[in-house]
Design an enzyme around this catalytic site. Sequence first.
Site, PDB file in Angstrom:
ATOM      1  N   TYR A  98       0.726  -1.167  -0.127  1.00 29.24           N
ATOM      2  CA  TYR A  98      -0.091  -0.023  -0.055  1.00 29.24           C
ATOM      3  C   TYR A  98       0.937   1.511  -0.013  1.00 29.24           C
ATOM      4  O   TYR A  98       0.651   2.394  -0.589  1.00 29.24           O
ATOM      5  CB  TYR A  98      -0.864  -0.115   1.003  1.00 29.24           C
ATOM      6  CG  TYR A  98      -2.220  -1.019   0.991  1.00 29.24           C
ATOM      7  CD1 TYR A  98      -2.077  -2.282   1.354  1.00 29.24           C
ATOM      8  CD2 TYR A  98      -3.101  -0.635   0.030  1.00 29.24           C
ATOM      9  CE1 TYR A  98      -3.186  -3.297   0.804  1.00 29.24           C
ATOM     10  CE2 TYR A  98      -4.008  -1.383  -0.410  1.00 29.24           C
ATOM     11  CZ  TYR A  98      -4.154  -2.968  -0.044  1.00 29.24           C
ATOM     12  OH  TYR A  98      -5.001  -3.712  -0.152  1.00 29.24           O
ATOM     13  N   ASN A 129     -12.430   2.676  -6.472  1.00 26.96           N
ATOM     14  CA  ASN A 129     -11.205   3.088  -6.289  1.00 26.96           C
ATOM     15  C   ASN A 129     -10.719   3.332  -4.922  1.00 26.96           C
ATOM     16  O   ASN A 129     -11.571   4.355  -4.441  1.00 26.96           O
ATOM     17  CB  ASN A 129     -10.855   4.122  -7.590  1.00 26.96           C
ATOM     18  CG  ASN A 129     -10.916   3.512  -8.785  1.00 26.96           C
ATOM     19  OD1 ASN A 129     -11.000   2.238  -8.986  1.00 26.96           O
ATOM     20  ND2 ASN A 129     -11.252   4.248  -9.879  1.00 26.96           N
ATOM     21  N   HIS A 175     -14.719   1.048  -1.173  1.00 27.21           N
ATOM     22  CA  HIS A 175     -13.665   0.129  -0.699  1.00 27.21           C
ATOM     23  C   HIS A 175     -12.729   0.884  -0.025  1.00 27.21           C
ATOM     24  O   HIS A 175     -11.445   0.605   0.118  1.00 27.21           O
ATOM     25  CB  HIS A 175     -13.316  -0.327  -1.906  1.00 27.21           C
ATOM     26  CG  HIS A 175     -13.835  -1.357  -2.617  1.00 27.21           C
ATOM     27  ND1 HIS A 175     -13.774  -1.793  -3.917  1.00 27.21           N
ATOM     28  CD2 HIS A 175     -15.159  -1.964  -1.990  1.00 27.21           C
ATOM     29  CE1 HIS A 175     -14.773  -2.794  -4.097  1.00 27.21           C
ATOM     30  NE2 HIS A 175     -15.612  -2.370  -3.214  1.00 27.21           N
ATOM     31  N   CYS A 187      -8.178   2.491  18.069  1.00 26.83           N
ATOM     32  CA  CYS A 187      -9.259   3.522  18.534  1.00 26.83           C
ATOM     33  C   CYS A 187     -10.168   3.680  17.649  1.00 26.83           C
ATOM     34  O   CYS A 187     -11.081   4.431  17.536  1.00 26.83           O
ATOM     35  CB  CYS A 187      -8.528   4.668  19.097  1.00 26.83           C
ATOM     36  SG  CYS A 187      -7.825   5.685  17.824  1.00 26.83           S
ATOM     37  N   CYS A 239      -4.361   8.177  19.660  1.00 26.88           N
ATOM     38  CA  CYS A 239      -4.361   7.347  20.847  1.00 26.88           C
ATOM     39  C   CYS A 239      -3.048   6.984  21.191  1.00 26.88           C
ATOM     40  O   CYS A 239      -2.908   6.169  22.413  1.00 26.88           O
ATOM     41  CB  CYS A 239      -5.475   6.186  20.955  1.00 26.88           C
ATOM     42  SG  CYS A 239      -4.945   4.836  20.056  1.00 26.88           S
ATOM     43  N   GLU A 268     -12.805  -3.214 -22.332  1.00 29.74           N
ATOM     44  CA  GLU A 268     -13.305  -4.359 -22.760  1.00 29.74           C
ATOM     45  C   GLU A 268     -14.392  -4.914 -21.916  1.00 29.74           C
ATOM     46  O   GLU A 268     -14.725  -4.309 -20.895  1.00 29.74           O
ATOM     47  CB  GLU A 268     -12.150  -5.743 -22.438  1.00 29.74           C
ATOM     48  CG  GLU A 268     -10.685  -5.496 -23.079  1.00 29.74           C
ATOM     49  CD  GLU A 268      -9.943  -5.450 -21.743  1.00 29.74           C
ATOM     50  OE1 GLU A 268      -8.656  -4.798 -21.814  1.00 29.74           O
ATOM     51  OE2 GLU A 268     -10.304  -5.527 -20.497  1.00 29.74           O
TER      52      GLU A 268
END
Length: 230
Positions: A54, A93, A110, A121, A140, A205
């Site tokens: 990520y 997205n 998402h 928290c 926190c 497509e």
Amino acid sequence: MTRNVFVLTGAGISAESGLGTFRDTEGVWARFDPMRLATPEGFAADPVLVQEFYNQRRRDARAAAPNPAHAALARLEAGLAERGGRLFLCTQNIDDLHERAGSRHVVHMHGELLRARCTACGTEPVWHEDLTVETACPHCAHGGGMRPDVVWFGEMPKHLDAIDEALAEADLFVAIGTSGAVYPAAGYVAQARAFGIPTLALTLEAADNAGMFEATRLGRASETVPAFVD
Ligand code: BV8
């Protein structure tokens, strides 16, 4: 007169901004299997690898720029509002290209790559930097519990009630740049058909659920979306 438009976008609308789709086999997807990593189990098994997956996508998203398809949807939102209508923009997205193109109301079912979430928290701060397994929560101070604020496979998508309400009120359902492979998003076209709402797919497509759409326009989003909007 079309007043309330429901638009569902997927990775294909960001493809021309340089962000890979899930079906791509080059780039970030060559090294990572989203089906294995975009899951709570994948994160538990190898948090360092998933955080890096990520972190790389967050860096790519921040370096990307919105394309004419994102800009056209921002124009559509403003145009419908001027006429007393509404665009409900639901995106699968996790990038922020819709917002950066000027869209004011974006529903990220998402989640969002540019937010983190504290597993202690629950706070969901805006987050542009890398996350590590030591990152502490700014709210926190719990150490090591920060994860990307995205919905993994097996987790409950966000804003489902608002999405269902908007679908029921729509005069037109348009899916843009999505393969129709992931549920519950892939089932929205069937719900729209059940409500008697006209359905249109704008994609490169034919999608997995292509047969559900009354109309399909094949092409690159940066051409098909402005042609649809303007
Ligand atoms: C859940 C965030 C419980 C993370 C993602 C039935 C009902 C409910 C659930 C399921 C079900 N059956 C199976 C399930 C489980 C699962 C699922 O769907 N599995 C699949 C694999 C079968 N679903 C879940 O786990 C969901 N949660 O079910 O909770 C529940 C139960 C009932 C009701 C509600 C909840 C959670 C799913 C969310 C997973 N997280 N993303 C991250 O991003 O890392 S999913 C992720 O993959 C994306 O967000 C996106 O949704 C999906 C990829 O799809 P696309 O966006 O369509 O991208 P793709 O590459 O596939 O296609 C690109 C398209 O663009 C192609 O059509 C191509 O032609 C086109 N294109 C390419 N270039 C261009 C272009 N178009 C135009 N121009 C171009 N230039």
